[in-house]
Design a protein around this motif. Structure first.
Motif, PDB file in Angstrom:
ATOM      1  N   TYR A  22     -75.630 -15.996  29.414  1.00 35.87           N
ATOM      2  CA  TYR A  22     -75.159 -15.060  28.394  1.00 35.87           C
ATOM      3  C   TYR A  22     -74.023 -15.672  27.590  1.00 35.87           C
TER       4      TYR A  22
ATOM      5  N   ASP B  63     -70.343  -8.117  27.389  1.00 36.01           N
ATOM      6  CA  ASP B  63     -71.739  -8.333  27.788  1.00 36.01           C
ATOM      7  C   ASP B  63     -71.838  -9.495  28.765  1.00 36.01           C
TER       8      ASP B  63
ATOM      9  N   SER C 167     -72.988  -9.155  32.628  1.00 35.97           N
ATOM     10  CA  SER C 167     -74.202  -9.864  33.049  1.00 35.97           C
ATOM     11  C   SER C 167     -74.041 -10.498  34.422  1.00 35.97           C
TER      12      SER C 167
ATOM     13  N   THR D 200     -83.906  -7.053  29.206  1.00 33.84           N
ATOM     14  CA  THR D 200     -82.764  -6.638  28.383  1.00 33.84           C
ATOM     15  C   THR D 200     -83.025  -6.933  26.914  1.00 33.84           C
TER      16      THR D 200
ATOM     17  N   LEU E 265     -75.468  -3.918  23.523  1.00 32.70           N
ATOM     18  CA  LEU E 265     -76.434  -4.480  24.462  1.00 32.70           C
ATOM     19  C   LEU E 265     -76.257  -3.937  25.878  1.00 32.70           C
TER      20      LEU E 265
ATOM     21  N   TRP F 113     -78.775  -1.510  27.334  1.00 38.04           N
ATOM     22  CA  TRP F 113     -80.086  -2.134  27.572  1.00 38.04           C
ATOM     23  C   TRP F 113     -80.030  -3.050  28.788  1.00 38.04           C
ATOM     24  N   MET F 114     -78.884  -3.699  29.005  1.00 39.37           N
ATOM     25  CA  MET F 114     -78.710  -4.515  30.209  1.00 39.37           C
ATOM     26  C   MET F 114     -78.818  -3.639  31.456  1.00 39.37           C
TER      27      MET F 114
ATOM     28  N   ALA G  41     -82.382  -2.229  31.874  1.00 44.43           N
ATOM     29  CA  ALA G  41     -83.260  -3.297  32.372  1.00 44.43           C
ATOM     30  C   ALA G  41     -83.024  -3.529  33.868  1.00 44.43           C
TER      31      ALA G  41
END
Length: 160
Positions: A75, A90, A94, A116, A141, A144-145, A148
């Motif tokens: 990332y 993010d 991660s 993601t 994001l 969505w991370m 996911a």
């Protein structure tokens, strides 16, 4: 086969923290360091306790931490490709989610990353097509991370 209590406890504790992170990021496009640090704490404390108690192997935790580190580096490198793309929040998140998914294997960690960007990309495309966003707008994001990671966890079947 059921998962060790420490892994289930880590997941149960991680869930509400991730829910808060998703809402905060969706509203503000920020993943506050304190909340991300809390995600690491609620994930790692039960896992380390599980290793000490003997119900989680040290190697399983080690591989999970390696998956988290690799995810975070990936990332970070993606963030370097486009200034203003991925934020450091993010990148930091991660690592925690990569560690969580790494408990279920490298395939789960990779699937979390791929999913993601599929989910986030579909959302961005939806915003573009509906003209609710332009090419220069940012999409959070973090939600969505987290989604996911939840979907991959469900697919990994906590019983595997």
């Amino acid at each position: 086969m059921t998962q060790p209590v420490a892994i289930v406890a880590a997941g149960v504790l991680l869930l509400p923290v991730c829910g808060i992170l998703a809402v905060v990021d969706a509203r503000s496009h920020r993943l506050p360091d304190r909340l991300v640090a809390l995600a690491y704490a609620v994930l790692l404390v039960p896992l380390v306790a599980g290793v000490l108690a003997g119900n989680v192997t040290g190697s399983r935790l080690g591989w999970a931490l390696a998956a988290g580190a690799v995810t975070m580096v990936g990332y970070f490198l993606l963030g370097l490709l486009r200034v203003g793309g991925l934020g450091l929040g993010d990148v930091k998140l991660s690592g925690a989610l990569g560690t969580w998914l790494g408990l279920f294997g490298w395939e789960a960690a990779v699937a979390g990353v791929v999913l993601t960007f599929v989910l986030g990309g579909l959302w961005a495309l939806t915003l573009l097509v509906s003209r609710r966003a332009g090419l220069r707008d940012h999409v959070a994001l973090g939600p969505w991370m987290i989604l996911a990671a939840a979907l991959v966890t469900a697919g990994a079947g906590l019983g595997s």
